[in-house]
Design a protein around this motif. Structure first.
Motif, PDB file in Angstrom:
ATOM      1  N   GLU A   1      -0.587  -0.482  -4.341  1.00 27.58           N
ATOM      2  CA  GLU A   1      -2.006  -0.187  -4.136  1.00 27.58           C
ATOM      3  C   GLU A   1      -2.143   1.249  -3.654  1.00 27.58           C
ATOM      4  O   GLU A   1      -1.574   1.616  -2.633  1.00 27.58           O
ATOM      5  CB  GLU A   1      -2.607  -1.147  -3.101  1.00 27.58           C
TER       6      GLU A   1
ATOM      7  N   LYS B   1      -9.331  -2.749  -7.029  1.00 20.63           N
ATOM      8  CA  LYS B   1      -9.740  -3.501  -5.841  1.00 20.63           C
ATOM      9  C   LYS B   1     -11.091  -3.002  -5.375  1.00 20.63           C
ATOM     10  O   LYS B   1     -11.244  -1.860  -4.937  1.00 20.63           O
ATOM     11  CB  LYS B   1      -8.700  -3.344  -4.714  1.00 20.63           C
TER      12      LYS B   1
ATOM     13  N   ASN C   1       0.830  -1.201   0.000  1.00 22.92           N
ATOM     14  CA  ASN C   1       0.000   0.000   0.000  1.00 22.92           C
ATOM     15  C   ASN C   1       0.861   1.246   0.000  1.00 22.92           C
ATOM     16  O   ASN C   1       1.789   1.356   0.799  1.00 22.92           O
ATOM     17  CB  ASN C   1      -0.895   0.010   1.239  1.00 22.92           C
TER      18      ASN C   1
HETATM   19 MG   LIG Z   1      -4.821  -2.291   0.193  1.00 22.72          MG
END
Ligand SMILES: [Mg+2]
Length: 400
Positions: A261, A312, A229
């Motif tokens: 991400e 996502k 992330n």
């Molecule tokens: Mg994530």
């Protein structure tokens, strides 16, 4: 248990009181007017544990009622009752939760005894769980020391391909092993890092750990795509792509095995800088994933502007989508859109077999969630994998 019912319809009050008493509730109080109920709650706010509130009343509606409960500091649970459309009930429940009022459940009129007894049982179960103590906050200097001094640890949550069930990759999730506070989750220190200029050091520390782990897995014959992330604040540094590329090459991991991400948790400070940085990360061969899609600022505008290759789907849309027409419509449309944009879809928050079967049927590519595995230490992943292999073979056999 002290229970308060608020409904402008005296017949509905009488009916619900009788149902509750039959289920063993004593001390059920009734109010036909919300004003009266609020006065009562103010004076007995500690004693009343459960409030049943009708959504439509002449002097006050459900939304206002939630606001009043917040104002008087009500600490019990709330049950919303209505003859209205389920989406409105859910919206009010969400609103109450956003205000930190505990919503025990929502009930449609006419109220069924079975649903009511289920709610009471979950209320009783909840009371036996001690409330989490106030967790306090951390000092920036303490976090800086943690980053420099190896107090951060990384857990890995498996992601599996939906068509074959095979382990596909992992998401790296940082935790802070605090000497006094124990294991601390990122929701308690990421904002602190962002606010005090520590986010670059933190992200690079996690990246380095995840890349090293990825290399160890590959050396052991396990080729996994590893996701990390990154904060929008990382993307303000124009040399971020170079830092990531240098780390990957030093550790010996191919850029294509790393996914970054990106969640836009706050408004972008400098749109040009982040667009520049994200595009150059893609040019260097790293994958980009738009995290928590459908919530906050993770929006269609970003899909238009940024070359993401993975989407996502936020957990709030995933669990239960098979049995919920609104969620299903959102999930199906998002998967179709991602496919047309040439992106892979990853569903987060997969909590049961029904979620998994539904996502597979909709053509979603990858799944992640507690039903598959919780985040775990790298050593545990090697033990989890054979167990998952046999579980997925069993479920494939049942499906066939
Ligand atoms: Mg994530």
């Amino acid at each position: 248990m002290n229970t308060l019912l608020i409904d402008d319809d005296p017949l509905a009050l009488k009916l619900l009181t009788r149902q509750l008493e039959r289920l063993g509730c004593v001390g059920v109080q009734q109010c036909e007017r919300a004003e009266e109920a609020m006065t009562l709650l103010k004076t007995q706010s500690e004693a009343i544990e459960l409030v049943f509130c009708d959504l439509q009343m002449p002097d006050i509606d459900g939304v206002e009622c939630v606001r009043h409960l917040v104002d008087i500091g009500y600490s019990g649970s709330l049950v919303l009752v209505s003859g209205e459309d389920g989406r409105i009930l859910k919206a009010v429940a969400k609103l109450a939760q956003a205000h930190q009022v505990h919503v025990l459940g929502v009930l449609h009129k006419p109220i069924k005894n079975g649903q009511l007894s289920e709610l009471l049982a979950s209320h009783a179960a909840r009371k036996t769980v001690p409330r989490r103590a106030d967790q306090g906050t951390f000092e920036p200097a303490e976090l800086a020391r943690a980053i420099a001094g190896d107090e951060l640890i990384v857990h890995y949550q498996p992601k599996v391909a939906l068509d074959s069930g095979a382990l596909f990759g992992v998401e790296s999730l940082v935790r802070w092993q605090h000497p006094q506070a124990g294991l601390v989750y990122p929701d308690r220190f990421i904002t602190l890092a962002e606010d005090h200029g520590l986010i670059d050091a933190l992200t690079l520390a996690v990246l380095a750990a995840a890349l090293r782990q990825s290399r160890r897995w590959r050396d052991a014959g396990l080729d996994l795509q590893v996701a990390v992330n990154v904060s929008m604040d990382n993307l303000a540094a124009l040399d971020f792509p170079e830092s990531v590329a240098q780390l990957a090459s030093e550790i010996g991991v191919e850029p294509s095995r790393l996914v970054l991400e990106v969640t836009e948790s706050r408004l972008m400070k400098d749109v040009r800088a982040s667009l520049d940085v994200l595009t150059r990360l893609r040019l260097k061969g790293f994958s980009l994933s738009i995290d928590d899609f459908g919530t906050g600022y993770s929006s269609l505008a970003q899909l238009r502007d940024i070359p993401f290759d993975e989407l996502k789907l936020d957990r709030s849309f995933v669990h239960g989508a098979a049995g919920d027409a609104s969620l299903g419509a959102i999930v199906e449309a998002t998967i179709a859109m991602a496919r047309q944009l040439g992106m892979k879809t990853v569903a987060e928050g997969v909590e049961d077999q029904a979620d998994l079967d539904y996502l597979r049927a909709q053509g979603c590519d990858v799944a992640q969630g507690y039903f598959i595995a919780r985040p775990m230490l790298s050593a545990d992943l090697l033990r989890w994998r054979p167990a998952w292999e046999s579980r997925r073979c069993e479920s494939a056999a049942t499906a066939a």
